[in-house]
Design a protein around this motif. Structure first.
Motif, PDB file in Angstrom:
ATOM      1  N   ASN B 194       1.190   3.159  -6.599  1.00 49.63           N
ATOM      2  CA  ASN B 194       0.915   4.325  -6.266  1.00 49.63           C
ATOM      3  C   ASN B 194       2.812   4.361  -5.344  1.00 49.63           C
ATOM      4  O   ASN B 194       3.187   3.500  -4.202  1.00 49.63           O
ATOM      5  N   ALA B 197       2.833   4.885  -1.304  1.00 46.08           N
ATOM      6  CA  ALA B 197       2.684   4.547  -0.842  1.00 46.08           C
ATOM      7  C   ALA B 197       2.551   4.622   0.461  1.00 46.08           C
ATOM      8  O   ALA B 197       2.757   4.659   1.792  1.00 46.08           O
ATOM      9  N   HIS B 198       4.322   4.449   0.469  1.00 48.61           N
ATOM     10  CA  HIS B 198       5.247   4.517   1.752  1.00 48.61           C
ATOM     11  C   HIS B 198       6.587   5.686   1.371  1.00 48.61           C
ATOM     12  O   HIS B 198       7.102   5.507  -0.086  1.00 48.61           O
ATOM     13  N   ARG B 224      -0.114   1.827   6.633  1.00 48.18           N
ATOM     14  CA  ARG B 224      -1.561   1.614   5.773  1.00 48.18           C
ATOM     15  C   ARG B 224      -2.490   0.905   5.120  1.00 48.18           C
ATOM     16  O   ARG B 224      -2.322  -0.554   5.033  1.00 48.18           O
ATOM     17  N   HIS B 226      -4.777   0.083   2.258  1.00 49.58           N
ATOM     18  CA  HIS B 226      -5.252   0.914   0.623  1.00 49.58           C
ATOM     19  C   HIS B 226      -5.964   0.062   0.581  1.00 49.58           C
ATOM     20  O   HIS B 226      -6.715  -1.379   0.422  1.00 49.58           O
ATOM     21  N   LEU B 231      -5.811   0.904  -5.203  1.00 52.79           N
ATOM     22  CA  LEU B 231      -4.146   1.396  -4.606  1.00 52.79           C
ATOM     23  C   LEU B 231      -4.767   2.592  -3.824  1.00 52.79           C
ATOM     24  O   LEU B 231      -3.409   3.387  -3.962  1.00 52.79           O
ATOM     25  N   VAL B 233      -4.829   5.247  -0.579  1.00 57.01           N
ATOM     26  CA  VAL B 233      -4.779   5.020   0.726  1.00 57.01           C
ATOM     27  C   VAL B 233      -5.658   5.517   0.976  1.00 57.01           C
ATOM     28  O   VAL B 233      -6.671   6.592   1.288  1.00 57.01           O
ATOM     29  N   THR B 236      -3.987   6.431   7.229  1.00 57.52           N
ATOM     30  CA  THR B 236      -2.859   5.756   8.142  1.00 57.52           C
ATOM     31  C   THR B 236      -2.729   6.010   9.652  1.00 57.52           C
ATOM     32  O   THR B 236      -3.239   6.227  10.304  1.00 57.52           O
TER      33      THR B 236
END
Lengths: 741, 342
Positions: B194, B197-198, B224, B226, B231, B233, B236
């Motif tokens: 991912n 992801a951030h 987050r 997951h 993977l 999310v 959050t």
């Protein structure tokens, strides 16, 4: 372009094509070609012989008005049959500007007793000749109903509004119960400098390079604008009929600028201050800026430079050291044709109108009452000069009768503070000792409603940094300080201050100290607009940012009109409600109802934790938003209530009845919200639980495939689980008893 | 939302480190707390009273990471002195050391305690590398193979975090670009990733007890949740400060987030501005439920006791704070009687 023939068009075909549209499009317009030619009518009809003499004379006349021409520039058409001139001439100028100037200068110019020049542009003659003579009735403009400018007052939930300015965005918010707070309107780049409400909340003003724009109504449409370029400061009259603008750049009227009642004319050039009618947008008058006299005085603008009488009838400005000039509205002519000459005058203030005065004035205007309302009143002061003492004077206006004078000695500075109902005037006199080394303060309090205007003096030992009357009340708060750092403030040093409350002793007529709160850091007093509650704030400090909430009628019954406290409980009714802290606070403002307080940290002052917070009157935080680049927070003012005294009393009496109704609404709403929220949470939890169940079974199967125990924890937990029992004997007390038989 | 604020805990303060903390770990029973720091020392503490049980001396550089096996027998540690060490928990003896070209940033035990995964830093021309070692649990533990079972260089941006995923043949990794990825433990192929992801460096990665989901924290001010397998999310948590660590509470539907302004800018910001609190967020509703103050600097690492009765936070200020949840924390039902699966 493609060469001839490629597109199948042969050169000879050109003859057939109708080019008129193109010819029209590219036709040289006369305006562009003959703008420098004027037609002068009303010239004497002459013979050939006099021609040279006439041309010389015309050229001279033009020259005298500042539009020099030569005789060769003039062409005279001749009537060949009579041998005389036709009575008009053409004059050619170097360019269109010269021609325009000459036209305005020479039109209507008397050439001699019989002949008067009529000057027109050559191109205009053409246009006038072509004009359609039939009258066409102009289409009546469709009536567009205007939005109600006070529609926000009709809000069913009775909410107030406030405006915030952050970054480039201006937002108008509704503020009510927590569930009713929402953004009512927002717009990016609404203003270039800042925003300002009109004093009754009808308009919001935005400042731009071009001038001020007023907005209003439910959809925030354009209302009026004032074209004052580079405007920096604005001020509304108390009844918001007029608007005053100020720009640092003197007014310039360029050639060809728009003309009309809404625009500057050449007479306004060089001025800085403009007065406008807020309803029509018309310019009323302009003024140059006047600065306080004296070389050692820093050139600092006093704003508002024009002070309005509370009924919008007069506006006055002071020429320091000389006079106060009062102008009548709406003509903006000098009242009585002359200013009030006062030697040495420094400052003045109009007396505000109380609710009663206003009612009386209205009654008189409607012809219902024969009682004459109180005349406008102003107070001014003059400093000590030579042998003359400093003096505070109360004057009636427009009759200009002196009502009361008070002489003062050893005066450094005076500040005039009117109570907002016009009942009291406090003159804060900063006095120096004989050696001029230390400053202390006297308060000279005029009781304006009483006969002969009695004056009460409150003497203080310290310097007073802030003074304010309780709105509608007979109390005032002041902040005094004996801190040596007061005179030379350094960054990082907080000045210790004392806050004192005083109250009028009814009957006796003197002001007595209610209570002093010593060793504070507060430098600002903010009374609730309805009185009673007061907030002491430390603003503009980097280390302290305390807000103290006080109630000055803690024991008073809400419903009844409070009476002066009796002797034994003097000062005991002051109650501390709460203390709060808003880091880096720069502005503190009560909402118009006096129920909420807003504090904000503006990016104009510093960049630490900008944003705003809303508190209730007890100091409980209701909302707090930390927003970078936050600049301005403004409650929308409310106009005066339309309810009569009697109706207000009625409401106060039936408060319990009403509050029950509101409580029910609150309860209903609360359950509504919580129902919604609970449903949402339930959904989220259900989703989560379903997912967990799915994942758990998947994992269990997965693990079985790998030959492991389905539950990873169970693996080890089963092995070792020892239980330890621990017995503890504790002797709490031993009692020996002797039993006597 | 503020129902539980300020009522979380009574605390004990551990002062045994001279420099900022890098990682905290509880053993499986939750009675011991291991801490490592930039001062080269690993400490072990009694959780209940904060008494120091002992230290593990030997590293010659910042100890970046530690992990203890489920039987509290072996401890592994990774350090900036480019070594990975295996310790005897009870005696404090160093049993074995592996040496690498660069610093070890993260170590983790496998579920069965028979493998250790470690990640070494990308520096001085060396690529970042993931190595998996078989740990020989027979004998006294000094007989370990020098060569890793497998080794690979994860592709893409610098990886800084690693852990065994839900199965031992997958390694879960966190990258500096904000990527979270699954790698095959044997081949080193990227199985799933991912990328978004951030938005910034992933600073911490902690798995749920059954490894079915995990939480990551990042400098992009969010944490987050997951799902490990896909993977994706799930949740959050958006805060207003860069985050250094995130942990999943046990027994209660909360996650714990810690962070604060960068160490560099700490001296220029006031305490109240730094936002050095540990934040409690509701795991499902993504709402903040409370904060616990205490540290003078950013919170670098948070660990939750497997029993769920306490948590520990380690700060840039060199303190370890252990907070035992009080009675009201367990009784409080701020969101009503919703049954939430762990």
């Amino acid at each position: 372009m493609a060469p001839n023939g490629v597109n199948g068009v042969h050169p000879e075909d050109d003859e057939e094509i109708d080019y008129t549209d193109i010819e029209n499009k590219y036709k040289v317009k006369y305006e562009e070609g003959f703008d420098n030619i004027l037609v002068v009518d009303g010239v004497p009809i002459i013979d050939e012989g006099k021609r040279a003499k006439l041309l010389d004379k015309i050229a001279k006349e033009f020259g005298r008005k500042g539009a020099p021409i030569k005789p060769v520039d003039i062409s005279v058409p001749w009537n060949d049959s009579t041998g005389k001139s036709k009575g008009f001439v053409f004059v050619e100028f170097k360019n269109a500007n010269d021609a325009a100037f000459a036209q305005s200068a020479m039109d209507g110019h008397p050439f001699d007793a019989k002949h008067t020049f009529r000057v027109n542009r050559f191109t205009d003659i053409e246009r006038y000749a072509d004009m359609d003579e039939t009258y066409v009735e102009p289409e009546p403009e469709e009536y567009k109903p205007k939005e109600h400018l006070r529609s926000w007052l009709g809000d069913l939930q009775g909410r107030d509004q406030y405006a915030t300015y952050r970054g480039d965005e201006v937002e108008i918010h509704w503020h009510g119960k927590p569930s009713q707070c929402e953004v009512a309107f927002n717009r990016n780049n609404w203003t270039d400098l800042y925003i300002s409400w009109s004093p009754l909340g009808t308009f919001i003003a935005t400042l731009h390079r071009q001038g001020v724009q007023l907005w209003g109504g439910a959809s925030w449409g354009k209302q009026q604008r004032s074209a004052h370029p580079m405007v920096k400061l604005i001020d509304f009259s108390p009844c918001e009929n007029y608007l005053v603008t100020w720009s640092n750049d003197p007014i310039v009227v360029p050639e060809g600028a728009q003309q009309g009642p809404q625009f500057f004319s050449p007479e306004d050039e060089g001025h800085n201050i403009a007065v406008w009618d807020a309803k029509t947008g018309n310019l009323l008058r302009t003024f140059p800026t006047t600065y306080p006299e004296g070389e050692d005085v820093k050139k600092q603008l006093q704003w508002p430079a024009l002070k309005w009488s509370p009924d919008d009838k007069y506006v006055a400005r002071v020429t320091p050291g000389q006079q106060i000039s009062v102008y009548e509205l709406p003509s903006m002519g000098l009242q009585g044709k002359k200013s009030i000459k006062i030697e040495g005058v420094v400052d003045f203030e109009w007396c505000p109108q109380g609710d009663k005065d206003r009612d009386e004035a209205e009654a008189e205007a409607n012809g219902k009452s024969t009682k004459k309302p109180r005349e406008n009143m102003l107070a001014y002061w003059t400093p000590e000069v030579a042998n003359q003492p400093a003096r505070v004077t109360l004057m009636n206006f427009p009759s200009r009768t002196l009502l009361r004078q008070k002489n003062l000695f050893n005066v450094t500075e005076c500040k005039l503070h009117w109570q907002n109902q016009g009942d009291f005037l406090c003159v804060k006199v900063d006095r120096h000792t004989k050696t001029k080394k230390s400053i202390f303060c006297n308060l000279e309090i005029f009781r304006v409603r009483e006969k002969d205007f009695p004056v009460e003096v409150v003497e203080l030992k310290d310097a007073v940094t802030d003074f304010s009357w309780e709105p509608r009340g007979d109390r005032f708060a002041l902040i005094s300080s004996s801190d040596p750092n007061l005179a030379n403030p350094a960054p990082g040093i907080t000045v210790k201050t004392d806050v004192s409350f005083y109250q009028l002793v009814r009957g006796k007529g003197d002001f007595k100290l209610l209570r002093t709160l010593p060793a504070r850091t507060s430098n600002t007093v903010r009374w609730s607009p309805r009185g009673r509650h007061v907030v002491l704030a430390t603003i503009g400090s980097s280390s302290k940012s305390e807000l103290e909430f006080w109630d000055l009628d803690f024991n008073a019954d809400d419903t009844g009109r409070r009476e002066g406290p009796s002797k034994e409980e003097w000062g005991s009714v002051i109650q501390h409600l709460g203390t709060a802290d808003h880091y880096g606070v720069t502005d503190v403002e009560w909402d118009p109802s006096g129920r909420y307080l807003a504090t904000s940290a503006s990016a104009w002052r510093h960049t630490l934790e900008n944003g705003y917070a809303v508190w209730d009157f007890r100091g409980q935080e209701l909302e707090k938003h930390i927003l970078d680049r936050f600049k301005q927070f403004l409650w929308r003012p409310r106009p005066r209530t339309l309810l009569t005294k009697e109706q207000q009393r009625q409401i106060r009496r039936n408060l319990k009845e009403y509050s029950r109704q509101f409580d029910e609404e609150d309860a209903a709403e609360e359950s509504n919200i919580s129902a919604e929220l609970i449903a949402l949470r339930k959904r989220l939890v259900d989703e989560w639980n379903a997912w967990r169940k799915r994942v758990k079974t998947e994992f269990a199967e997965d693990r079985k495939l790998r030959g492991k125990n389905a539950d990873p924890e169970a693996d080890k937990q089963s092995e070792e689980k020892e239980e330890i029992e621990l017995w503890i004997d504790e002797v709490i007390e031993q009692i020996e008893e002797e039993v006597v038989e | 939302m503020l129902l539980t604020r300020g009522r979380f805990s009574c605390k004990s303060l551990f002062l045994g480190h001279e420099r900022s903390l890098t990682q905290l770990k509880f053993n499986r029973e939750g009675d011991l707390l291991f801490s490592c720091s930039k001062d080269h020392v690993i400490n072990v503490w009694f959780t209940h009273n904060g008494e120091r049980l002992g230290t593990y001396d030997g590293h010659n550089g910042t100890v970046w990471t530690i992990d203890v096996d489920s039987s509290s027998r072996f401890l592994v540690s990774g350090s900036a002195d480019n070594t990975l060490r295996l310790w005897d928990v009870q005696s404090g003896k160093c049993l074995y050391r592996w040496e690498f070209p660069t610093a070890v940033k993260r170590v983790a035990w496998s579920e069965d305690d028979d493998q250790v995964v470690c990640i070494t830093e990308q520096r001085m021309g060396y690529q970042c590398a993931v190595r998996i070692f078989n740990i020989n649990r027979e004998g006294d533990g000094t007989d370990q193979s020098k060569e890793p079972l497998s080794m690979f260089n994860p592709i893409g941006s610098k990886a800084t975090l690693c852990s065994f995923a839900h199965t031992p043949d997958l390694i879960l990794m966190g990258h500096e670009s904000g990527k979270v990825a699954l790698f095959d433990a044997k081949t080193g192929d990227e199985v799933l990733n991912n990328e978004r992801a951030h938005m910034d460096v992933v600073t911490d990665l902690q798995l749920s007890p059954d490894h079915s989901y995990f939480i990551t924290s990042s400098k992009d001010k969010t944490a987050r949740l997951h799902e490990t397998k896909t993977l994706t999310v799930l949740k959050t948590y958006t805060t207003e400060t860069p985050l250094n660590s995130a942990a999943i509470a046990r027994g209660k539907p909360y996650v714990l987030l810690g962070g604060g302004q960068d160490a560099m800018s700490v001296t220029t910001t006031s305490l109240r501005q730094g936002k050095f609190e540990t934040r409690f967020w509701h795991k499902i509703f993504e709402e903040e439920v409370g904060r616990v103050k205490g540290h003078f600097g950013p919170v670098n690492t948070i660990a939750v006791s497997p029993n769920g009765d306490c948590y520990a936070s380690g700060g840039e200020d060199g303190f370890v704070r252990v907070h035992h949840f009080d009675e009201s924390y367990f009784r409080a039902k701020p969101y009503g009687d919703l049954e939430i699966e762990d």
